[in-house]
Design an enzyme around this catalytic site. Structure first.
Site, PDB file in Angstrom:
ATOM      1  CG  ASP A  27      -2.080   1.014   1.063  1.00  0.00           C
ATOM      2  OD1 ASP A  27      -2.431   1.364  -0.085  1.00  0.00           O
ATOM      3  OD2 ASP A  27      -2.613   1.468   2.089  1.00  0.00           O
ATOM      4  CE  LYS A  29      -2.521   5.122   1.551  1.00  0.00           C
ATOM      5  NZ  LYS A  29      -3.969   4.819   1.652  1.00  0.00           N
ATOM      6  N   PRO A  30       1.666   8.332  -1.619  1.00  0.00           N
ATOM      7  CG  PRO A  30       1.517   9.970  -3.270  1.00  0.00           C
ATOM      8  CD  PRO A  30       1.051   8.576  -2.935  1.00  0.00           C
ATOM      9  CG  ASN A  32       0.815   4.941   3.666  1.00  0.00           C
ATOM     10  OD1 ASN A  32       0.180   5.522   4.532  1.00  0.00           O
ATOM     11  ND2 ASN A  32       0.366   3.859   3.050  1.00  0.00           N
ATOM     12  CG  ASP A  46      -0.961   2.262   6.942  1.00  0.00           C
ATOM     13  OD1 ASP A  46      -1.042   1.226   7.638  1.00  0.00           O
ATOM     14  OD2 ASP A  46      -1.917   2.738   6.319  1.00  0.00           O
TER      15      ASP A  46
END
Length: 206
Positions: A27, A29-30, A32, A46
């Site tokens: 997962d 993504k920006p 995180n 995360d």
């Protein structure tokens, strides 16, 4: 753009460190990626969907449902619903999606619903970054598109290879991470008082 690409390269080094220890994030993504206030280094947050490829918990993840992750940054094999097809190259895809967003200001696929985005991830090719934003760096655009290949065999085969390619363009080299690298502890969330939204948060409102 080069500053953002440098952050992505460091994140890729961190993910290579995790991959070498059998952990796939699933997962990226920006939202995180945060920047440590003191060191200025990115931290990956995360790991709630992280998968240890040697773990017996894989079956439990499968039973929870195949739709795990964020559609805009999700590799086709992950979006297709077969968790057994997901390996470290799914994270390489996500790195490509993040780099694409650095170059264009948006993810490679957008839509009004998650299902619409997933359909595009599965069936459509991303629009070349320079057609979205004319000033997107051509060599970085090529790197992003290679990482976003539908076929995992056509992507960079490791996050380190991806980082090498990015750094070859921006002229900046990051070291392979040691045990005190920028990867946060598994399960760490975005509420760390020592971090703040970094380049992605400031640019895209993450």
């Amino acid at each position: 753009i080069r500053a953002g690409a440098g952050v992505v390269a460091k994140v890729a080094r961190a993910m290579h460190f995790a991959h070498e220890r059998g952990v796939i994030h699933r997962d990226l993504k920006p939202q995180n990626i945060m920047i440590d206030e003191e060191s200025g280094e990115p931290k990956i947050l995360d790991f709630g969907l992280a998968k240890n490829v040697d773990s017996k918990q894989l079956q439990q993840l499968t039973q929870m449902g195949a739709f795990l992750g964020t559609p805009a940054y999700m590799a086709p094999e992950q979006a297709g619903g077969d968790p057994n097809a997901v390996d470290r190259r799914a994270d390489t895809y996500a790195l490509g999606a993040i780099l694409y967003e650095v170059l264009t200001g948006r993810p490679p696929f957008t839509g009004s619903t998650a299902i619409n985005v997933i359909k595009k991830v599965l069936k459509e090719d991303p629009t070349p970054p320079q057609e979205v934003f004319a000033q997107a760096e051509p060599r970085l655009s090529k790197i992003a598109l290679k990482a976003l290949a539908k076929d995992p065999d056509e992507r960079y085969q490791s996050a380190a290879d991806f980082a090498d390619a990015v750094e070859g363009v921006i002229g900046r080299v990051t070291r392979t991470l040691g045990d005190s690298g920028v990867v946060s502890d598994p399960g760490e969330g975005g509420g760390d008082s020592g971090t703040k939204p970094g380049f992605f948060g400031r640019l895209f409102g993450a």
